[in-house]
Structure formats: C-alpha cells, structure tokens
Design a protein around this motif. Sequence first.
Motif, PDB file in Angstrom:
ATOM      1  N   THR A 325       0.860  -1.182   0.000  1.00 19.37           N
ATOM      2  CA  THR A 325       0.000   0.000   0.000  1.00 19.37           C
ATOM      3  C   THR A 325       0.900   1.237   0.000  1.00 19.37           C
ATOM      4  OG1 THR A 325      -0.118  -0.024   2.420  1.00 19.37           O
ATOM      5  CG2 THR A 325      -1.873  -1.152   1.229  1.00 19.37           C
ATOM      6  N   PRO A 326       0.405   2.363  -0.480  1.00 20.64           N
ATOM      7  CA  PRO A 326       1.271   3.547  -0.616  1.00 20.64           C
ATOM      8  C   PRO A 326       1.860   4.001   0.714  1.00 20.64           C
ATOM      9  CG  PRO A 326      -0.793   3.859  -1.793  1.00 20.64           C
ATOM     10  CD  PRO A 326      -0.953   2.615  -0.999  1.00 20.64           C
ATOM     11  N   ARG A 678      -3.970  11.372  -0.580  1.00 19.84           N
ATOM     12  CA  ARG A 678      -3.680   9.947  -0.392  1.00 19.84           C
ATOM     13  C   ARG A 678      -4.471   9.093  -1.379  1.00 19.84           C
ATOM     14  NH1 ARG A 678      -0.851   6.400   2.174  1.00 19.84           N
ATOM     15  NH2 ARG A 678      -1.730   4.354   2.631  1.00 19.84           N
ATOM     16  N   ASN A 681      -2.517   8.698  -4.404  1.00 22.36           N
ATOM     17  CA  ASN A 681      -1.442   7.728  -4.214  1.00 22.36           C
ATOM     18  C   ASN A 681      -1.963   6.298  -4.303  1.00 22.36           C
ATOM     19  OD1 ASN A 681       0.404   9.794  -3.837  1.00 22.36           O
ATOM     20  ND2 ASN A 681       0.192   9.805  -1.610  1.00 22.36           N
ATOM     21  N   GLU A 682      -3.178   6.079  -3.771  1.00 24.53           N
ATOM     22  CA  GLU A 682      -3.797   4.758  -3.896  1.00 24.53           C
ATOM     23  C   GLU A 682      -4.004   4.410  -5.370  1.00 24.53           C
ATOM     24  OE1 GLU A 682      -4.547   2.600  -1.612  1.00 24.53           O
ATOM     25  OE2 GLU A 682      -4.768   3.644   0.308  1.00 24.53           O
ATOM     26  N   TRP A 685      -0.695   3.414  -6.964  1.00 30.91           N
ATOM     27  CA  TRP A 685      -0.297   2.045  -6.595  1.00 30.91           C
ATOM     28  C   TRP A 685      -1.154   1.016  -7.337  1.00 30.91           C
ATOM     29  CZ3 TRP A 685       3.468   4.386  -4.490  1.00 30.91           C
ATOM     30  CH2 TRP A 685       4.446   3.735  -3.748  1.00 30.91           C
TER      31      TRP A 685
END
Length: 803
Positions: A325-326, A678, A681-682, A685
């Motif tokens: 996970t990030p 965030r 970022n998810e 990934w």
Amino acid sequence: MKYVMKFSEIRKEDISAAGGKGANLGELYHAGFPVPNGFCITSRAFDDYMKRNGFDSSAPGNSLTSENIAKGQLWKELEDEIAEYYHALGPDSKVAVRSSATAEDLPEASFAGQQETYLNIQGLNQLYLSVKKCFASLFSTRASAYRKQTNFDTIKISLSVVVQCMVNSEISGVLFTVDPVSKNKSRMMLNASWGLGESIVSGKVTPDIYLYDRDHRQIVEKRLGDKKLLVCYSADGTEEKETSSQLRNEFSLTEKQAIEIFELGRKTEQHFHCPQDLEWAISENRLYLLQARPITTLNVKSSSDIKITKSQRAVLNNWIEHCPTPLYPLDVAPCLLVDEAKNKVFHELGIFVDSELTMADNGLLALSAGKIHISPKIFKIPFLLSRFTDFSINSARTKDSFHNIRKELDSIENSDLTSLPAKALIRQIMELIKLSEELAYTRFRYNIFPSVAVSKLIHHDLKKTDKNMNEYDLLSNLSYKTWNLNIELKKLSGYIHSSPELEQLFMELDSTNPRAISAFLSNQPDFKSKLENFLNEFGWKSNSSYCAFGSVSWFENLDSLFSMLKVLQNSGRNEEATDKFQNIMTKITKQFDKKKSHRLKSKIEEIRVYHVNREESLYLIEMCYGLARRAAFELGNRFPQLFEKADDIRYLTLNEVYELPGNITDLKELISVRKLNRQKNEMLWSGFSMGTKASNQNTLTGVSGNGGRCRGRVRKILTQQEFDKMQPGDILLCRYTDPSWTPLFVLASAVISDTGGPLSHSAIVAREYNIPAVLGIGNATNLLEDGDEVLVDGSSGKVILLK
C-alpha cells in the motif's frame, strides 16, 4: 437581490460571481442534471466582507491569515438575504457549505481541495459561521501555496460560497471520465464506497475501483477496496464508523448502478466539452450529481509513460512488493534511508543511482526510473571484490552490529512510554530510525552485495553440476528467520489441532474483534502462553516490511496471525523437500575433485550464512519500525489540537515530527491536503499493476520463481482477511506475498503473483515446497478471476489461461 443567486439563475459563464464550482453547479442544475438544489453567496459578498472588516493587505498591522479573517462580522443585509434563500430550501434544511474560488475549476487548474467544505450544517447560526470559515479558507496555507505553485497568485481571486441541500448518501464516490492513471481516453474510472463521499475525498478508505470502456459501454475491470470506514451524519456534522466485515467484502455498486454513473459522466462531459471529475451520491436508490470540474492533470506524466530498463523495472517492482500500500509521508524518509544505505555501497564501487521514489510537499508520491551514473572507480571493482567478499570480515561486522543493536532495541522495548515527555519520545524515534539505517547498511554491505558477488563467481560451476540449477536453489533446507517462523506457526497450529474443543472454539472465533480475541485468550491460558512465546520471537513481523509507520505488526493486531492459523487447520498439507540441498551437495561431490568440491561447498555455505543474516536484518529493521511506531502514536496522543487520531501523525514527514510542536496551524493545513492526496497515491499504486484484458490475451508472462508445470483453478487472494478462501490444491493468485502469507503455500499447488523475482519471498517458499511459481506478471490479479482454469509453467515463466 444583491448578494445571493439561486442555482436556477446561474450559468457556466458566471464564474466571476459564483466561482468555478458554483457556476458549474448552476449550469448543470439549469440543464436538468440531478443536482441537489441550492444557492450561491456571490463574490461581491466576499469582497464587501473584506472591506467592511478592514482586511486590506496594504493596510499596516493587518495580517491576511485564515484565523483573523474568520473572526470578521457579517452585516444585517447579507444575513437577511442568506436567511431568505436558506428558508426557501425547506425548514431547518441540512446543507453542505462549500467555498468556490473565482479561479476555481478552470481547465488550467482545478483548485480541488484548496478551500473548505462543511457538511451537515443546520440552522442559521451554523450557516453564518460556516460562510465566514469559507471566506477565511482562501488565505489558508495550502490554498496560498497552491495559487503560487499554479501562478494564480499574480491575479486577483475572490470567493463565492455554495450552499447546497445535503444528500444522505448510502453510497458515494468520484468519477473520472478519462482514466487518470493510464490517461486512456477510451476508459473511465469510478471510485465508490459506503456512506458520504468524504471518506474517499479525504483518502481515509481504499474505494472500490471500476474501469469502463466507453466505446463498448461495458465495465472491463473492477477492484474490491477495503472500505474500512464510512462517514455518516452526526449531531456535530459528520462522524466516522467502522464498516462491517460483510460490507467490506462486497462491491458497493451493482453493475447497473455503476453503468448509470458512467453514463451520467459521459453526458456531463458532452455538456462541458471536456473531460470531467465528478462527485456523486446515491440516496434511496436515486443518483445525485454533487459536483463537476474539468480534469486538469491529463498532461502530467504517469508512471506508465516512463521508459525503463528491465533491471530498473525490477527495482520498481520491488517497491510495490515491499510496500503493497502507498507510503504515508512519515514512511518516506525511513524508506529512502534504507535506499541510501544500499546506494552507499554502490558508491563505494563507483556506481551512483538516483532515487526512484519522491514525495512532493502536498503528499503526492511519484515513482520514476532511477538513472545510473558511473565513475572511473568502477574499473577497480575486480580489485575491490576480494575485500567485499571477505567472509570472515563480513561475518564479524554483521555479528557485532546485530549484537549491539539488539541490546539497544531490548532497552528501548522495555521503556515506559507514558512516563516520557514529548521530547524524549522524539529522541527515541530518532534513535530507532538511526538504528534501522545502520542495519540497512550492514544488510547490503556485509551480506547482500557479497552474496550476489559470490553467487556470480560460482554460477558457472553450478551450471556444470546441473544446467537447471541456480544460486537460489542453494537456499533450500536452510534454517533462517522466515523459515523458523513457518515452523513455529505449524507448532502453534498443531497445538490447536491436538484439542478438538480448542480447535472448534478457535475456528469459530471472530479474529477481527479484539474483545473476542482477548476473551478467548483469557479462557485458554496454555495457548496464550505459547502464543506469547511466539510473539516474543516474531511479533514485530508486519504486513509491509519497508513501511516504518504505515504497517501493522502482530504485536499491534492479531487479526492476520489468527487468519493464518485458521488456514493451517486445513488438511492436505504440502511438505518441504527435505533432501533437496543434500542432493545438490552430492552432485557437486561427484562432479568435481575433492579440492574444488570443498572450495565450492565453502562458497555455498557463505551464501547460506549471508541469507540467514539478510533475513535477520530485515526482522531487526521491522522491530526498529514497530518501536518507532509505538513512540510516534504515543506522541500523536500528546497533540490532540493537531491530530484527530493518534495515527494521523503519519501525515507529517519525519523532519516535521522531529520539530513538533512546530507551527500547529501550518501543520494542520498540510495534514488536511495530504489526506486529500492519499487517494491519488492509492490510484498510483493500483494503476501500477492494473491492466486491461484483451480478447486474445491468454498467455501471461512473468519470471520463473520455481520450475515445474501445474494445471488447476485459480484462487485470488488480495488481503490477509481473504486467507480462509484458500483450499487445498488451489493455485494461489496474489499481488505480492511476504512471510505472513507462508501458510497459503502449504495448500497451494502453484503460485502466480503481480510482483516478485527469483529471490522474493514467493520464490523462496515455492522452491521449498517444490511448487511452480510465476512471479512479476504485473497485472495477473486483474486478468484472472477465481475459478479460471490455467496452466502454470514455472520453468518458462508463463501462465496460460485455458478457460
């Protein structure tokens, strides 16, 4: 009316009065889109508010800070207008109050998240207060920084406030009418979760992800998110609740609902003639459009645009494997320190490697291909090899390092955190990160690098012994940390299995409920004692070995450990090939004379010791991280004025933690914007491995983790909570594995993974159990589904979809 406009009066051209958000909503409302009713307090009201309250940047003694501006006063004429329009929405309506900058939601810059939103506002007093807070948000730290970054600080920007009826959504999310990860204009991407959309926008959950082929009007990919939290109404506005395990494991949208949202996105895009980023909600089976703005990031390079070499892709692959996970902002510096320890060894050999991972101040992560630079020192490598591969020196340095660090870690572990002041907690974190850096250098300089060098030196002789043999086979039947963990897990499982009553209670236990676990252990003192002994040796093992603060160890949460023990209760267990290494030794004895045979076996023994140390170093690093996490979260509890929850400290960088308390206002702004980012970022990934399923794509290519062929049915396991899906004989399909996944190999007939290489955890354990493994495919978890029949050819590194 002087200061307020209804949605029905607003068009997309009214940006100067209603701001970008307000103008778009008015346009959509007028065009018949399902937009909840509302009104805009115009930019004229904001301009008059600034003048009436004396907020003039040119006037001496006035500071344009958000705190000062929020203390200003509204005047009767404005309050009366707001009250009239508010009451027209219905008595005591609950509304969302959103800021809408006059330069916002333009094709050049979205300004998304730069001002404020207040949800579930009810009553005039709350509404007036929220309006002033929205006015003040134009001068927050993050909004000012964003304007400067996008060159909008040189023009006059005003602010409107959108007041819109709240939708009590059961499901909500975000839709991008162009896939923001791949930039593929024929694809749309939809994020969805339970409850209000704040959970997704703030990045607090990993949502369900859907990909839609707009040309064929069908969903082509979907990924189940964890959806651990949902945001719902409360007396104070909104609150977070844990999502039930049933809802976590269900897709939040039916296919019909998802397609309806995609088609709404298509119509919105057609109306505005450009790709759109939409926020939507479903309440009582009715779809609402809450917001629409242009997508402004389509010209930004994505990770898929970067051309990298095979070796560099292996490095990026390794990041995803160790960080499934990030990273949080607090994870980045420790991660880079480990990377720098490796690069320090490269420097000693005349090789300089740029970092592949960066994080902007707003919390956005970026992966790129690290460039390699060579200095003339590289020509000395042949002369440096003897020093780098001196086994006695390497072993002595490793032994000393491990011994000294263990003593320090034991001392820190026994410290009482509650008695330590904040500064002492910070010093403890600094010391632990420093120890992890020292361990990383020991790991690379005195173990991994010499192991690789020795492996290359004996590679030719290994091939002469057996053309199918490689240096990774030399690790068979080796007693190292991960394998010892596996043995001890089997012992715990065997103890449970030996008592039918205990086994029944254990299998019925809800391992996601800490209270249920505590009650179970209280009633099973013998098992509790054995579990404590296991945790004393392996308890700092985490679900993400390179994430210092974003991971969770067994000491902190027993959920995944108990899930593994339940898997081990199944019958039909694989057994490791106990004679594999001895067979290699026998072949060497037959192939070479006594002297060469002895020399080769000595080198092999060195490689095996290096691997034991390599594994031990990683566990010690994880112990450093676990203790640092413990101190950081205790520190988070000391600053309730800064962190909503103790683990929100993860949204600070390491240097910002070292400087606490710092500037509370600035840090709160940074935390807020980093939470928003965030989610992106998810997506990065997920996008790294998210692929598309071509109609003729029946062969997937990766790298060989272990040879052999196997035909069977796929069982896709994406999280540790899904371990109990695994049945004897299934082919394990996953994104990655780490030591906590080892019990699944007991049941698997073969392994397929998105990440990994010949020395990854998946490969090593697959070789021990002698089952085929194809790793590093990249998008296997998207291209294959539960029940697909495949042929796994471990020798060639291919997986063939049969049906």
